[in-house]
Design a protein around this motif. Structure first.
Motif, PDB file in Angstrom:
ATOM      1  N   PHE A  52       0.858  -1.190   0.000  1.00 27.87           N
ATOM      2  CA  PHE A  52       0.000   0.000   0.000  1.00 27.87           C
ATOM      3  C   PHE A  52       0.893   1.238   0.000  1.00 27.87           C
ATOM      4  O   PHE A  52       0.968   1.966   0.986  1.00 27.87           O
ATOM      5  CB  PHE A  52      -0.929  -0.008   1.223  1.00 27.87           C
ATOM      6  CG  PHE A  52      -1.900  -1.148   1.198  1.00 27.87           C
ATOM      7  CD1 PHE A  52      -3.141  -0.995   0.596  1.00 27.87           C
ATOM      8  CD2 PHE A  52      -1.568  -2.375   1.736  1.00 27.87           C
ATOM      9  CE1 PHE A  52      -4.040  -2.055   0.550  1.00 27.87           C
ATOM     10  CE2 PHE A  52      -2.461  -3.437   1.693  1.00 27.87           C
ATOM     11  CZ  PHE A  52      -3.700  -3.276   1.092  1.00 27.87           C
ATOM     12  N   SER A  53       1.618   1.442  -1.105  1.00 31.36           N
ATOM     13  CA  SER A  53       2.579   2.531  -1.148  1.00 31.36           C
ATOM     14  C   SER A  53       1.883   3.865  -0.890  1.00 31.36           C
ATOM     15  O   SER A  53       0.802   4.121  -1.422  1.00 31.36           O
ATOM     16  CB  SER A  53       3.304   2.548  -2.491  1.00 31.36           C
ATOM     17  OG  SER A  53       2.403   2.705  -3.544  1.00 31.36           O
ATOM     18  N   ASP A  56      -1.888   4.288  -0.204  1.00 29.13           N
ATOM     19  CA  ASP A  56      -2.928   4.346  -1.247  1.00 29.13           C
ATOM     20  C   ASP A  56      -3.669   5.683  -1.233  1.00 29.13           C
ATOM     21  O   ASP A  56      -4.785   5.779  -1.745  1.00 29.13           O
ATOM     22  CB  ASP A  56      -3.952   3.194  -1.112  1.00 29.13           C
ATOM     23  CG  ASP A  56      -3.461   1.904  -1.764  1.00 29.13           C
ATOM     24  OD1 ASP A  56      -2.385   1.915  -2.391  1.00 29.13           O
ATOM     25  OD2 ASP A  56      -4.161   0.885  -1.643  1.00 29.13           O
ATOM     26  N   TYR A  57      -3.086   6.707  -0.624  1.00 31.77           N
ATOM     27  CA  TYR A  57      -3.744   8.016  -0.590  1.00 31.77           C
ATOM     28  C   TYR A  57      -3.968   8.528  -2.003  1.00 31.77           C
ATOM     29  O   TYR A  57      -3.177   8.248  -2.902  1.00 31.77           O
ATOM     30  CB  TYR A  57      -2.899   9.032   0.202  1.00 31.77           C
ATOM     31  CG  TYR A  57      -2.667   8.635   1.642  1.00 31.77           C
ATOM     32  CD1 TYR A  57      -3.668   8.009   2.368  1.00 31.77           C
ATOM     33  CD2 TYR A  57      -1.453   8.885   2.258  1.00 31.77           C
ATOM     34  CE1 TYR A  57      -3.457   7.633   3.685  1.00 31.77           C
ATOM     35  CE2 TYR A  57      -1.235   8.516   3.576  1.00 31.77           C
ATOM     36  CZ  TYR A  57      -2.241   7.880   4.284  1.00 31.77           C
ATOM     37  OH  TYR A  57      -2.036   7.506   5.578  1.00 31.77           O
ATOM     38  N   ARG A  59      -5.177   7.860  -4.909  1.00 32.76           N
ATOM     39  CA  ARG A  59      -5.573   6.623  -5.588  1.00 32.76           C
ATOM     40  C   ARG A  59      -4.408   5.669  -5.414  1.00 32.76           C
ATOM     41  O   ARG A  59      -3.265   6.108  -5.283  1.00 32.76           O
ATOM     42  CB  ARG A  59      -5.783   6.844  -7.101  1.00 32.76           C
ATOM     43  CG  ARG A  59      -6.926   7.761  -7.497  1.00 32.76           C
ATOM     44  CD  ARG A  59      -6.925   7.976  -9.015  1.00 32.76           C
ATOM     45  NE  ARG A  59      -5.661   8.489  -9.506  1.00 32.76           N
ATOM     46  CZ  ARG A  59      -5.301   9.769  -9.511  1.00 32.76           C
ATOM     47  NH1 ARG A  59      -6.120  10.684  -9.047  1.00 32.76           N
ATOM     48  NH2 ARG A  59      -4.117  10.140  -9.974  1.00 32.76           N
ATOM     49  N   ALA A  60      -4.678   4.355  -5.441  1.00 31.78           N
ATOM     50  CA  ALA A  60      -3.590   3.388  -5.305  1.00 31.78           C
ATOM     51  C   ALA A  60      -2.546   3.642  -6.396  1.00 31.78           C
ATOM     52  O   ALA A  60      -2.868   3.679  -7.574  1.00 31.78           O
ATOM     53  CB  ALA A  60      -4.141   1.972  -5.409  1.00 31.78           C
ATOM     54  N   GLY A  61      -1.305   3.868  -5.974  1.00 32.31           N
ATOM     55  CA  GLY A  61      -0.213   4.052  -6.936  1.00 32.31           C
ATOM     56  C   GLY A  61      -0.024   5.481  -7.425  1.00 32.31           C
ATOM     57  O   GLY A  61       0.963   5.789  -8.095  1.00 32.31           O
ATOM     58  N   ASN A  88       0.027  -3.751  -6.126  1.00 30.33           N
ATOM     59  CA  ASN A  88       0.231  -2.311  -6.032  1.00 30.33           C
ATOM     60  C   ASN A  88       1.178  -1.828  -7.142  1.00 30.33           C
ATOM     61  O   ASN A  88       1.011  -0.723  -7.671  1.00 30.33           O
ATOM     62  CB  ASN A  88       0.793  -1.958  -4.654  1.00 30.33           C
ATOM     63  CG  ASN A  88       0.806  -0.471  -4.355  1.00 30.33           C
ATOM     64  OD1 ASN A  88       1.763   0.034  -3.786  1.00 30.33           O
ATOM     65  ND2 ASN A  88      -0.238   0.249  -4.735  1.00 30.33           N
ATOM     66  N   GLN A  91      -0.851  -1.261 -10.097  1.00 31.23           N
ATOM     67  CA  GLN A  91      -1.567   0.011  -9.948  1.00 31.23           C
ATOM     68  C   GLN A  91      -0.646   1.189 -10.278  1.00 31.23           C
ATOM     69  O   GLN A  91      -1.048   2.143 -10.954  1.00 31.23           O
ATOM     70  CB  GLN A  91      -2.100   0.128  -8.508  1.00 31.23           C
ATOM     71  CG  GLN A  91      -3.187  -0.903  -8.191  1.00 31.23           C
ATOM     72  CD  GLN A  91      -3.385  -1.146  -6.697  1.00 31.23           C
ATOM     73  OE1 GLN A  91      -2.530  -0.808  -5.880  1.00 31.23           O
ATOM     74  NE2 GLN A  91      -4.503  -1.736  -6.343  1.00 31.23           N
ATOM     75  N   ARG A 105     -11.681   0.067  -6.793  1.00 35.86           N
ATOM     76  CA  ARG A 105     -12.170  -0.748  -5.684  1.00 35.86           C
ATOM     77  C   ARG A 105     -12.892  -1.996  -6.212  1.00 35.86           C
ATOM     78  O   ARG A 105     -13.638  -1.910  -7.184  1.00 35.86           O
ATOM     79  CB  ARG A 105     -13.119   0.128  -4.848  1.00 35.86           C
ATOM     80  CG  ARG A 105     -13.639  -0.421  -3.546  1.00 35.86           C
ATOM     81  CD  ARG A 105     -12.582  -0.805  -2.555  1.00 35.86           C
ATOM     82  NE  ARG A 105     -11.558   0.187  -2.289  1.00 35.86           N
ATOM     83  CZ  ARG A 105     -11.542   0.995  -1.235  1.00 35.86           C
ATOM     84  NH1 ARG A 105     -12.516   0.979  -0.366  1.00 35.86           N
ATOM     85  NH2 ARG A 105     -10.522   1.815  -1.044  1.00 35.86           N
ATOM     86  N   ASN A 143      -6.137  -8.281  -2.471  1.00 32.74           N
ATOM     87  CA  ASN A 143      -6.264  -6.854  -2.816  1.00 32.74           C
ATOM     88  C   ASN A 143      -7.651  -6.349  -2.469  1.00 32.74           C
ATOM     89  O   ASN A 143      -8.584  -7.119  -2.282  1.00 32.74           O
ATOM     90  CB  ASN A 143      -6.001  -6.636  -4.304  1.00 32.74           C
ATOM     91  CG  ASN A 143      -7.041  -7.327  -5.164  1.00 32.74           C
ATOM     92  OD1 ASN A 143      -8.202  -6.938  -5.168  1.00 32.74           O
ATOM     93  ND2 ASN A 143      -6.653  -8.367  -5.871  1.00 32.74           N
ATOM     94  N   ASP A 145      -8.256  -3.020  -4.186  1.00 35.98           N
ATOM     95  CA  ASP A 145      -8.420  -2.199  -5.389  1.00 35.98           C
ATOM     96  C   ASP A 145      -7.935  -2.997  -6.598  1.00 35.98           C
ATOM     97  O   ASP A 145      -6.952  -2.650  -7.237  1.00 35.98           O
ATOM     98  CB  ASP A 145      -7.626  -0.888  -5.264  1.00 35.98           C
ATOM     99  CG  ASP A 145      -8.264   0.065  -4.264  1.00 35.98           C
ATOM    100  OD1 ASP A 145      -9.497   0.203  -4.294  1.00 35.98           O
ATOM    101  OD2 ASP A 145      -7.543   0.675  -3.460  1.00 35.98           O
TER     102      ASP A 145
END
Lengths: 229, 91
Positions: A52-53, A56-57, A59-61, A88, A91, A105, A143, A145
């Motif tokens: 969750f780099s 995920d703020y 959008r993921a990635g 991720n 993403q 999602r 996952n 998302d």
């Protein structure tokens, strides 16, 4: 001499150690890469692992995509360097637009964690050449998302150009359009998928199978072949 | 300081299961008559200096490359009325 495969760590990455291990199990050298560096340490290929780099703020990635390291990865990938994005990492690759479409999602809104059957649709990429097209494999999937979306034209193009690399079998776990689990770019050096081949490289853990190892043996063979050519 | 608002919404053709979950919860909570809900994001940007054409062009670029993913989302940039921003402090 063996190939050097970089594994990127962003803040919030979870699967970097497993990915490094998978690289080593396949016989290549795993090189840890840090998101804030610009330097790729002369690696021959890069894996963007799951997690969750940046939380995920946005959008993921979406935020990882603008990290200093990714600027270099994008530039090199356009020049032909092999890049694999897992979960991720996939993403991140859609956010860079190295791969078309986007991840959203899951349609049922639940986190999914299961052993997932996939069909490898193409052996014509840097990361899948050790499989045969049509081969069925089972690897973990985890996952929230994971719903792959793209417009109809893009989906038709991906199908026509043989760039749908993996499809979900038996069950579509997240509502991905056309059961797409992973895709490649036109050149076949950039591949992204939601499931986790790095968790299925040793019989002792995970699915109890080694169906994911082929990703890492594929790239190793292709890199060594390239070096000797 | 002037406020610029960027609203980001999923494109109409993209399935929004979060919006659907909200919509389905409404009758149970006693809110009738809502046929559909779509959930989006709102960004409030406090801009230093004048919000002129150049500043808005930069914000538009920011929205297009970062705040929204235009593969799946549409966005709208709006300049908020100054008196509203002043009255809103502290919230």
């Amino acid at each position: 001499m063996t190939a050097r495969i970089g594994v990127v760590t962003f803040p919030g990455t979870l699967d970097d150690r497993d990915t490094q291990r998978a690289v080593r199990v396949a016989g290549a050298e795993a090189v840890p890469l840090w998101h804030r560096d610009k330097d790729l340490k002369q690696v021959d290929a890069v894996v963007l692992p799951g997690g969750f780099s940046y939380g995920d703020y946005l959008r993921a990635g979406a935020i990882s995509r603008f990290s200093p390291l990714m600027e270099t990865v994008i530039e090199q990938a356009k020049g032909g360097m092999p890049v694999l994005g897992i979960c991720n990492g996939f993403q991140v690759l859609t956010e860079t637009h190295l791969l078309p479409g986007a991840m959203l999602r899951n349609n049922h809104l639940h986190f999914v964690c299961r052993d997932q059957k996939l069909r490898v649709e193409t052996d014509n990429t840097a990361w899948t050449s050790d499989y045969t097209a049509g081969q069925e494999i089972s690897v973990p999937l985890k996952n929230i998302d994971g719903r792959y979306v793209a417009d109809e034209r893009t989906l038709d193009m991906l199908e026509a150009e043989g760039r749908v690399a993996f499809r979900y079998l038996d069950l579509n776990p997240n509502g991905s359009l056309r059961d797409i689990a992973g895709i490649s770019n036109a050149a076949g050096n950039v591949v992204g998928l939601m499931p986790h081949p790095e968790h299925a490289v040793e019989p002792l853990v995970g699915t109890g199978r080694t169906d994911g190892l082929g990703f890492f043996t594929s790239i190793l063979k292709n890199l060594l072949k390239g070096a000797h050519a | 300081m002037a406020r610029v608002v960027v609203d980001v919404m999923l494109k109409p053709e993209i399935l929004d299961p979060q919006g659907q979950a909200v919509q389905r919860a409404l009758p149970r909570l006693g809110f009738q008559g809502i046929a559909d809900v779509r959930q989006g994001k709102r960004f409030e940007l406090e801009v230093e200096g004048p919000v002129d054409e150049a500043a808005l062009a930069r914000i538009h670029e920011m929205a297009e490359t970062f705040l929204a993913n235009t593969v799946i989302e549409d966005f709208v940039v709006k300049v908020e009325e100054p008196d509203h921003a002043a009255a809103g402090e502290p919230k």
